[in-house]
Design a protein around this motif. Structure first.
Motif, mmCIF file in Angstrom:
data_model
loop_
_atom_site.group_PDB
_atom_site.id
_atom_site.type_symbol
_atom_site.label_atom_id
_atom_site.label_comp_id
_atom_site.label_asym_id
_atom_site.label_seq_id
_atom_site.Cartn_x
_atom_site.Cartn_y
_atom_site.Cartn_z
ATOM 1 N N GLU A 93 6.802 -7.586 -0.815
ATOM 2 C CA GLU A 93 6.383 -7.789 -2.200
ATOM 3 C C GLU A 93 5.254 -6.822 -2.546
ATOM 4 O O GLU A 93 4.299 -6.654 -1.789
ATOM 5 N N GLY A 94 5.404 -6.165 -3.686
ATOM 6 C CA GLY A 94 4.421 -5.186 -4.136
ATOM 7 C C GLY A 94 4.699 -3.775 -3.664
ATOM 8 O O GLY A 94 3.987 -2.837 -4.056
ATOM 9 N N ALA A 95 5.728 -3.575 -2.855
ATOM 10 C CA ALA A 95 6.038 -2.234 -2.349
ATOM 11 C C ALA A 95 6.732 -1.403 -3.444
ATOM 12 O O ALA A 95 7.453 -1.929 -4.295
ATOM 13 N N LEU A 96 6.477 -0.107 -3.399
ATOM 14 C CA LEU A 96 7.147 0.863 -4.282
ATOM 15 C C LEU A 96 7.216 0.357 -5.725
ATOM 16 O O LEU A 96 8.289 0.140 -6.283
ATOM 17 N N PRO A 97 6.079 0.182 -6.369
ATOM 18 C CA PRO A 97 6.073 -0.452 -7.701
ATOM 19 C C PRO A 97 6.752 0.365 -8.786
ATOM 20 O O PRO A 97 7.151 -0.192 -9.806
ATOM 21 N N MET A 98 6.922 1.684 -8.618
ATOM 22 C CA MET A 98 7.515 2.527 -9.645
ATOM 23 C C MET A 98 8.922 2.996 -9.279
ATOM 24 O O MET A 98 9.529 3.776 -10.016
ATOM 25 N N LEU A 99 9.466 2.527 -8.157
ATOM 26 C CA LEU A 99 10.756 3.034 -7.684
ATOM 27 C C LEU A 99 11.881 2.661 -8.659
ATOM 28 O O LEU A 99 12.021 1.501 -9.053
ATOM 29 N N GLU A 100 12.699 3.674 -8.987
ATOM 30 C CA GLU A 100 13.826 3.465 -9.899
ATOM 31 C C GLU A 100 15.173 3.693 -9.227
ATOM 32 O O GLU A 100 16.160 3.048 -9.585
ATOM 33 N N ARG B 239 0.836 -1.195 0.000
ATOM 34 C CA ARG B 239 0.000 0.000 0.000
ATOM 35 C C ARG B 239 0.876 1.253 0.000
ATOM 36 O O ARG B 239 1.917 1.290 0.671
ATOM 37 N N GLY B 240 0.440 2.282 -0.684
ATOM 38 C CA GLY B 240 1.128 3.565 -0.660
ATOM 39 C C GLY B 240 2.307 3.661 -1.613
ATOM 40 O O GLY B 240 2.785 2.678 -2.175
ATOM 41 N N PHE B 241 2.751 4.892 -1.805
ATOM 42 C CA PHE B 241 3.906 5.204 -2.648
ATOM 43 C C PHE B 241 3.765 4.577 -4.047
ATOM 44 O O PHE B 241 4.702 3.994 -4.582
#
Length: 1806
Positions: free
Chosen positions: A1689-1696, A1665-1667
């Motif tokens: 798992e599933g955290a920060l899905p767009m983090l680069e 959830r979040g971010f």
């Protein structure tokens, strides 16, 4: 007297040739009378002598052959086979190399050349540079008929051939060629002298090294056959040239036509000559009484060359603008040539005097401060004592060490720019003075750091029969005084110390330090083993002349070590004592030997091991001795022939016997003995050797003309030497008498021939106008939304039907869709024309590079005429008339600027209009400013009302009306000129273009470098077939990148590798102007088994699309669509590809990112961005192309790296340059020519491809792109800096509700989108913070900018300004020295609109601000030391909008800055300015006030009254605690403020009022337009007041807090309610899981920087959830050790990008697990390991765990591990210690899939 001289010379010549067999060649004889004189020099005899004469006149030939036809050979044209062999060999290397499609036109051209070698070779040389069939056909049609050439080859036919070749030269080459008529017909012209004169005359465009470019031009003229080589060195480089008389006639006419050079001779009339003379060549020859015509205006003469007697020399000191002065003078030796007034020629840059009499120079010469070359081939009475005061002097010759004082020699050390120093010593010298001067010379050599050439010879005026005061012959001086040189010049390339002048005991030790030495000529008494070792260690040595006075006992042996590139070796010794072993001197081509006859029998072989010199081509030997005869010669020839009997190259052997002893014997006493036997011939021969420099194997600037020795002059014997010696004594009388003996017949022939030439050439020659088509490129942005919506409808319907139903559906939908798309393409050109001709509204009123300020000027004139004012009726009437003239021209401007390739006339007209518009706008601005009178701001009506009466009273109205009337007249003339061009401007160019993709399609894959990995990856993606139904859809791959990166090559390689997996394949190119019908037909022909029929040509586009869809409906197809330029073109083409669930693939290539994205709209589609080659692959490609291997010679390593750096990883650029180098000698000098990368040197294809992208730009983007030429190569250009300067220059206008800032930023990103500039530092929001221009693109835009006189760029090593049309409008000073400063001082800088100075060095040389009047932009960014520059006059720039003093570190702001009432940007970052002038608040137009934000200064004081500056949008670097409470309160009035950056150093309750007032203002700003807020707090302290920021700033997009302070918890205003907040840097005392939940709900958050100040044991866990949109996350802690992070798992899905601290001692209990593998889009992760308190095994386990997690991540991120340690920060003692990341013990990186953003180790105080 002259008659007696001629008779004397004839008698001497007859005596020399008497009783000898001689061979004489007399070339290019024109008159029988001349032959009658010359023939008397050759006695009759029975020695089988021969004389060969060439002439074009049959009667002359008959006279020379005594009217016996059997002795006359009449030349015939070449036959067909010979012509083909000559032509095809010149162009293709052989007849077999001619491509099939060239054969027909080739044979027609050969036939038209009529077998004439001159025509055949010159045409072939020209066409070798133009491998274009259409261009060849054009040349074929332009050639005269073969009958005209064969019947009279000297008539108009051959002149037309030469004229065609001349017209195909570039403008630079034409100019350089025309300059050759400065020299008399038949002259042998030195390349070195000519190159220097071209540079000084400013014929060479700007580049890294203009001299190298000039040398390339010389070689190009030789290769094109326009000049003929005379002397070549042993590297086959042309050293001297001559000009064929027919070419000379042509360029003489062309020069006269353009008033370029005027030739004056004693036989010439002045009829038809122009009165104004720019360059003058006076060729009086032997005429005693001749004068320059009195009607010539000589005040503008820039160059003067004189050939004649002393009494005919013009009064050149009156030519005050002279830059080049060359005088060849003859006179009685009793006379003196007075040059004491030469110092009056203050612009003189080149001075050469060649005469036989003494020259008197002035006592002081320092006035010639621009002098670069001083050559005195004459006796000089006294050298000026201040010669050291010539700062630009590069060449000095000849300086007599025997006559000059030791002070003069000492002063030479002050000539810092000296590159060529040529010394002499006369035989009347005082030996002590000479020795002292030599010692002094040795002491100053170390100071001459730029010296490249040093020669020492006997004075040319010293004759061998002159004795010294003691009555003895002059002896050589010892060179041991030079043996103690401490540090020789490091750049020295040529060192020649004549054998009779300077003799060393052995080779001096300092010789081994000469790493750049190419040519060495030196004499030693004994040759030691260490001397050979020193010579071996010279890596660049190519020519070696070694004189050994004492013969060694044994052989001098050369082995395989050293001398790897030596090509010329001369060895003189009493004994033939040389021996060569296997592998020795592998490159030597010519070997010259000299030894005594009596020593030959001592050796079994004269020279042992000659067969090991594998490249040897020629051997020359001189056999000396008083008794040397023919038997000695035969023995030497026999011995040498036997030695090379088995040599693979069969070298040529030449042996000459000389009647003298060659050098010393076995001991030093023999030296004296030999000197006593010197004869006159002997002395002269040694003088000849000393004056004969070594062949120049590399083009080193030299003032000494290359001379050929005896072997090169036909192998003449010792009798010929007597003639040479005698000739020097009576040369003057021969010239004088010979000219008098020539009869009236010659004068009559000469005059008649000149008139005939003029009559033939005055007929106008046909001119081929080559203007390009006026077709306009389709605008991409129009109706894209409509097209895409149509495609969406089609896609949705296709998904609802089965494959069988698709066919019925296609007919129903495609008609509407394709019809719409075709309508777009058909109507966009009309739409664009309507837009361009719809008026000059506010949105179009911008400054343009092509037509200047025409649009803004019309706007300003309209504003002036908006109201009527009776008192100004006269002025307004003229303004109205001027506006009418400009409006009428506006349409013509739009039409002409749309031409892709306008002709010269159109370019000139646009240039004149552009300059006029600039001048007119500048004056209108001044007019308005005068009306303003410094105090009125109420608009035009108020201005006119208050000043009209004053203008009338003072008479200013009349003056203004006259000025505007003058502008109106100029406008009328321009309008009239435009009417004359209407018939020619739109003629379509006859030149066809070559598809740039063709070469890439047929390249051999074995020659490709760096393509394997992307090819295999993309080929695998292309052929793979998934299991699910979705994987069977047709997928798109788009390859995007900069022009020349190899997109087509990569697509073709993928196509080759993958096509076997598909049922049908096709590869088509689209190009900028796509022919959709042709593309569709091409696709059908490739995918259909039967091709297409004749009926196919009659199908329309819709029928073709239906047919193509039918062919592909049930097949798995692979299609490559190459070089797409617009979205609209793609939207039509893609309609032809049906979705059939067969796993088909479509590959596209494009330069435009938006086009690539439009091709990849599906989820499974892929866009691949091309990257430049790495350094490794670049070098591999480069070397493989040249050497076929991976290695290059060490001497070429440095220049190779320079070339590759400028190529910037572009394969096309690398291939272009390496292909050029592959055909040139592999030596450093040749490669340095190419390293300049001038646009004319080998990069035509690269420039043409880049021009495609440039020409496709709209006019506004072209203007913005050209403006980047202001910035140096490799410069990172910040977006904000560039955008603000564009706006200040007037390039940007508001458009469709967008502000200027938004439009300018769109332009910036559009240039990146079109791959014209490279994005740098991509930020969290995906936007580039800055850009960089590729070196290739920068050279192109600098060239285009120079063409449009848009920006004048001054770069390093530049000695002058490039040619331009009009005044300097924008000036970019990237380097300045005294030379450039003096050039600028003579320029009119009053029209400069922008000044950019990026050079910190020599800032004091910059012209003062008083020289400028119309500045809009003044940028000193990065000029450290600006305080040395006087800023007086700054306040007068009422038009100035942009002022940057960033990085200058000045302490005080110039006081006059408060007078800049139109200033919009003031940048004082990186300075020591702490306080602004109080009056700055009156700058009400200021929008950007930018000061430094750092940890040392408290910020600039906010001035009282700042609330008046309501236009401020950006305010950076101000201090809260330094300003008054009232000023802080006024901040709230800045309602337009977008960005605020403050510092707060206040400590204690005394600053409570400051905090309250600032918070009050901040709340006001937050409710307006504030988007970015940053606060830095010096510790100790807090910013608790910020927790009360309510109501929240809903428009805030960025909040950043830095320093040693923290919020106790997240303030309540930082909540999900801030829907725009994208960037957050925040310090919190303790971060809790709840805080993460709050921050995670912020919808727009892209970047989060989180710093925790307290110890925390538990982990912070990131859940799914979040971010959801977060791209960058930085986590820091101040108290260590502390708990770590965990990503579920599933955290920060767009983090680069991820940066965090990892405490090893705290994570042992958790198994070291971070969860990096759960971050699906992660690209970069920096993990800072805190290792204190952890066991080494735990540290190792942590590192392995992190690496394994990265490997398990499907995106394969790049993970960097660094050590993190604690240290005290910059804060005060009361501040708790902070931590910083530093490079530590380990830095490990895993592979990464895709690109990566640069990651740096930052401090926690961001």
């Amino acid at each position: 007297m002259a008659f007696l001289m001629c008779r004397t010379l004839l008698t001497m010549s007859e005596n020399i040739c008497n009783a000898k067999g001689y061979l004489i060649i007399i070339d290019d004889l024109w008159a029988s009378s001349t032959w009658d004189i010359i023939s008397r020099a050759f006695p009759d005899g029975d020695c089988c002598s021969r004389i060969i004469v060439t002439t074009e006149i049959k009667d002359v030939a008959l006279g020379c052959s005594r009217y016996q036809f059997k002795y006359m050979y009449e030349m015939s044209p070449l036959n067909g086979d010979q012509s083909r062999q000559l032509f095809l060999g010149r162009v293709f290397g052989s007849e077999n190399g001619c491509p099939p499609d060239f054969k027909e036109v080739t044979y027609e051209i050969i036939r038209k050349c009529g077998g004439l070698p001159l025509a055949t070779e010159n045409i072939a040389s020209m066409l070798a540079c133009e491998l274009n069939v259409d261009q060849w056909k054009h040349i074929r049609d332009s050639l005269p008929s073969v009958l005209r050439l064969r019947t009279d080859p000297s008539s108009e036919g051959l002149k037309e051939v030469l004229n065609i070749i001349y017209d195909n030269l570039s403008p630079y080459l034409k100019t350089c060629l025309l300059y050759l008529i400065m020299y008399p017909e038949g002259s042998t012209i030195s390349k070195d002298e000519l190159v220097t004169q071209w540079v000084i005359e400013d014929f060479i465009g700007e580049g890294q090294d203009r001299e190298k470019i000039a040398r390339y031009y010389f070689d190009d003229l030789v290769s094109r056959g326009m000049i003929q080589p005379v002397d070549r060195n042993y590297n086959d480089e042309v050293l001297t040239c001559t000009v064929h008389h027919m070419v000379l006639d042509l360029i003489r006419y062309k020069s006269l036509e353009e008033n370029f050079i005027i030739n004056v001779s004693c036989f010439q009339t002045t009829t038809g000559l122009p009165d104004k003379v720019r360059r003058l060549s006076v060729q009086f020859g032997g005429a005693k009484c001749a004068n320059i015509p009195a009607d010539f205006m000589m005040t503008q003469v820039r160059s003067l060359i004189f050939f004649g007697f002393l009494n005919c020399v013009p009064s050149f000191v009156e030519y005050k603008l002279l830059r080049v002065l060359i005088l060849h003078i003859w006179a009685d030796q009793s006379k003196i040539f007075d040059l004491t007034r030469i110092s009056e020629l203050f612009q003189l840059r080149y001075l050469k005097i060649d005469c036989n009499i003494t020259v008197h120079l002035p006592d002081e010469i320092q006035q010639l401060r621009f002098l670069e070359t001083l050559e005195l081939h004459a006796p000089v009475s006294d050298m000026p004592s201040d010669i050291s005061c010539l700062p630009l002097l590069r060449t000095l010759g000849y300086f007599d060490l025997g006559k000059n004082s030791i002070e003069n020699v000492q002063s030479l050390g002050e000539l810092n720019n000296l590159q060529d120093l040529h010394l002499t010593w006369s035989n009347i010298a005082d030996p002590d003075n000479l020795k002292n001067n030599m010692q002094c010379l040795g002491s100053i050599l170390r100071k001459l750091s730029n010296l490249k050439s040093l020669t020492l010879v006997r004075a040319a005026s010293s004759h061998p029969d002159v004795l010294d005061d003691a009555g003895g012959a002059i002896l050589g001086i010892t060179g041991d005084v030079l043996s103690s040189v401490s540090s020789p010049p490091p750049l020295l390339q040529r060192l020649e110390l004549s054998g009779r002048c300077c003799i060393f005991a052995s080779l001096p030790e300092w010789t081994k330090e000469l790493g750049n030495l190419c040519i060495l000529k030196i004499s030693v008494r004994k040759l030691l083993r260490k001397d050979i070792d020193i010579l071996k260690g010279l890596p660049a040595l190519m020519a070696l002349s070694l004189y050994v006075w004492t013969a060694p006992v044994g052989k001098v042996v050369f082995d395989s070590e050293g001398f790897s590139i030596l090509k010329y070796f001369r060895f003189t010794c009493a004994a033939p004592c040389l021996a060569f072993l296997i592998g020795s001197m592998p490159s030597v081509r010519e070997l010259k030997l000299a030894f005594n006859a009596n020593r030959m029998e001592q050796y079994s072989q004269i020279v042992a091991g000659l067969e090991y010199l594998i490249e040897l081509k020629e051997i020359t030997a001189k056999v000396g001795g008083t008794g040397a005869d023919e038997s000695d010669k035969r023995y030497a020839v026999s011995a040498l022939s036997g030695a090379i009997a088995n040599h693979p190259c069969s070298p040529i052997i030449t042996v000459q016997c000389v009647d003298r002893i060659l050098y010393g014997e076995d001991d030093t006493s023999a030296v004296t003995q030999e000197q006593e036997h010197w004869t006159l011939e002997e002395e002269h021969e040694m003088q000849e050797e000393s004056l004969d420099p070594l062949p120049e194997l590399v083009p080193i600037p030299s003032t000494q003309t290359q001379m050929r020795d005896g072997s090169q002059n036909g192998g003449t014997d010792s009798s010929r030497e007597v003639l040479t010696q005698t000739r020097e004594g009576v040369q003057d009388e021969l010239i004088e008498r010979s000219m008098e003996v020539l009869t009236y017949e010659q004068e009559h022939v000469t005059l008649e021939r000149q008139h005939e030439i003029h009559e033939e050439l005055l007929d106008p020659l046909p001119e081929v106008l080559s203007t390009s088509s006026t077709q306009t490129q389709v605008r991409e942005e129009v109706r894209d939304g409509e097209i895409e919506r149509s495609m969406e409808v089609l896609t949705q319907e296709q998904e609802q039907h089965t494959l069988e139903q698709q066919d019925d559906m296609t007919d129903r939908v495609l008609n509407v869709q394709i019809g719409t798309l075709m309508e777009v393409l058909a109507q966009e050109e009309q739409w664009r024309n309507n837009m361009q001709n719809s008026g000059i509204g506010r949105s179009m009123a911008v400054v343009s590079a092509s037509h200047g300020t025409l649009d803004p000027l019309l706007d300003k004139l309209n504003a002036l005429l908006a109201e009527e004012y009776g008192n100004l009726e006269g002025v307004l009437h003229e303004v109205s008339a001027l506006k009418s003239e400009l409006t009428l021209m506006h349409t013509a401007v739009r039409k002409y600027t749309m031409l892709e390739d306008p002709d010269v006339q159109v370019k000139l007209w646009l240039s004149l209009l552009r300059e006029f518009s600039y001048d007119a706008e500048d004056y209108i601005d001044k007019f308005i400013h005068q009306l303003d009178n410094g105090g009125h701001h109420g608009g035009f009506k108020q201005i006119f009302g208050k000043t009209a009466c004053q203008l009338k009273t003072l008479g200013s109205q009349h003056e203004i009306a006259e000025k505007i009337d003058e502008l109106k007249d100029r406008a009328k003339n321009l309008k009239a000129s435009s009417y004359k061009m209407d018939d020619t401007a739109c003629i379509t160019s006859c030149h066809s273009t070559v598809d740039p993709q063709l070469a890439a399609l047929f390249v051999d894959s074995a020659h490709l470098v760096g393509i394997d990995s992307p090819r295999d990856d993309l080929a695998k993606w292309t052929v793979e077939v998934g299991n699910s139904s979705a994987k069977h859809h047709c997928r798109m791959l788009s390859i995007v990148g900069f022009g020349g990166l190899g997109k087509t090559t990569l697509a073709n390689e993928v196509y080759r590798k993958a096509k076997g997996h598909f049922h049908c394949q096709a590869f088509v190119s689209v190009s900028q102007k796509p022919d959709i019908k042709k593309i569709l037909m091409n696709l059908i022909s490739q995918v259909s088994p039967h091709g297409f029929t004749k009926d196919t040509y009659n199908w329309d586009k819709m029928r073709l699309i239906r047919e193509l869809r039918e062919l592909l409906k049930d097949k798995r197809y692979l299609v490559v669509i190459d070089d797409i330029w617009s979205i609209s073109a793609w939207n039509i083409i893609k309609c032809a590809f049906p979705e059939n669930n067969c796993s088909s693939r479509v590959i596209t290539t494009t330069r435009i990112i938006e086009v690539a994205r439009s091709c990849c709209m599906g989820q499974d589609d892929r866009m691949y961005e091309m990257q430049p080659l790495s350094d490794f692959h670049s070098k591999r490609l480069f070397l493989r192309r040249i050497f076929g291997s991976k290695d290059s010679p060490d001497m070429l390593e440095e220049v190779s790296n320079e070339i590759l750096k400028k190529c910037g990883g572009l394969p096309l650029a690398i291939i272009s340059v390496s292909s050029l180098l592959a055909n040139r000698p592999a030596n450093k000098e040749e490669w340095e020519k190419v390293s300049a990368l001038d646009k004319d040197i080998g990069l035509e294809e690269m420039n043409r491809i880049l021009c495609l992208s440039y020409n496709a730009l709209p006019d506004n983007l072209k203007t913005c792109l050209l403006y980047l030429s202001n910035f140096p190569e490799g410069c990172v250009i910040e977006r904000e800096r560039l955008v603000r300067r564009w706006i200040a220059e007037g390039f940007i206008s508001e458009n469709h509700g967008q502000s200027q800032q938004e439009v300018a930023e769109w332009y910036f990103y559009e240039l990146i989108n079109r791959s014209m500039i490279q994005a740098v530092d991509i930020c969290y929001d995906g936007k580039a913070r800055a850009c960089r221009v590729h070196n290739m693109m920068l050279e192109l835009i600098i060239s285009k900018s120079a063409e449009d006189n848009f920006v004048m760029v001054i770069r390093s090593r530049q000695t002058g300004l490039v040619n331009r049309h009009g005044c300097i409008r924008r000036l970019s000073v990237q380097h300045i020295d005294q030379n450039i400063a003096s050039v600028l001082a003579n320029e009119d800088l009053s029209h400069v609109r922008s000044l950019t100075v990026t050079s910190s060095s020599c800032i004091e040389h910059l012209p003062s601000l008083a020289c400028f009047e119309n500045l809009r932009v003044l940028d000193f960014e990065g000029c450290d030391g600006l305080e040395k520059y006087h800023m007086k006059g700054l306040g007068k720039f009422f038009q100035l909008k942009y002022l940057s003093l960033r990085g200058t570190w000045i302490s005080h702001l110039p006081s006059e800055v408060v007078m800049l009432r139109n200033l919009e940007t003031l940048d004082i970052r990186e300075t020591h300015v702490e306080e602004l002038p109080a009056e700055i608040v009156h700058l009400t137009k200021l929008q950007h006030l930018i000061a430094s934000t750092d940890y040392v200064m408290p910020g600039i004081k906010i001035p009282d009254g700042i609330g008046n500056m309501r236009n401020l949008r950006v305010l950076l670097g101000c201090g809260i605690s330094s300003g008054s409470v009232g000023a802080l309160e006024e901040l709230g009035n800045l309602t337009n403020l977008n960005e605020l950056d403050v510092q707060y150093w206040g400590i204690g309750s005394e600053y409570k009022r400051h905090e309250d007032r600032f918070l009050s203002s901040l709340i006001k700003l937050g409710s307006c337009k504030l988007q970015s807020f940053r606060i830095w707090r010096k510790c100790p302290g807090d910013v608790k007041f910020l927790e009360s920021w309510l109501p929240p700033p809903f428009s805030l997009q960025r909040f950043e807090m830095s320093g040693c302070y923290s919020f106790k918890w997240i303030p309540c205003w930082i909540s999900p309610a801030l829907t725009s907040l994208a960037y957050l840097e925040i310090n919190i005392v303790e971060v809790t899981q709840t805080d993460l939940c709050i921050l995670g709900e912020m919808p727009a958050l892209l970047h989060l920087g989180l710093t925790c100040q307290t110890f925390r044991k538990e982990r912070l866990i990131f859940y799914s959830r979040g971010f959801q949109h977060l791209k960058e996350f930085v986590y820091d802690v101040s108290v260590l050790p502390s708990g770590n992070l965990l990503f579920m798992e599933g955290a920060l899905p767009m983090l680069e990008d991820l940066s965090l601290i990892y405490c090893v001692s705290m994570v042992n209990a958790y198994g070291f697990f971070l969860g990096i593998e759960h971050l699906p889009r992660l690209k970069n992760a920096q993990v800072r390991l805190y290792k204190q308190g952890a066991a080494s095994s735990d540290i190792a386990s942590a590192e392995v765990t992190i690496r394994n997690e990265a490997d398990d991540n499907p995106n394969r991120p790049r993970v960097t591990l660094v050590e993190h340690v604690k240290r005290e920060d910059y804060c005060s003692d009361g501040c708790p210690n902070r931590t910083v990341a530093v490079e530590g013990l380990d830095a490990n990186t895993t592979n990464q899939k895709g690109g990566s953003r640069k990651t740096t180790n930052q401090t926690t105080n961001r």
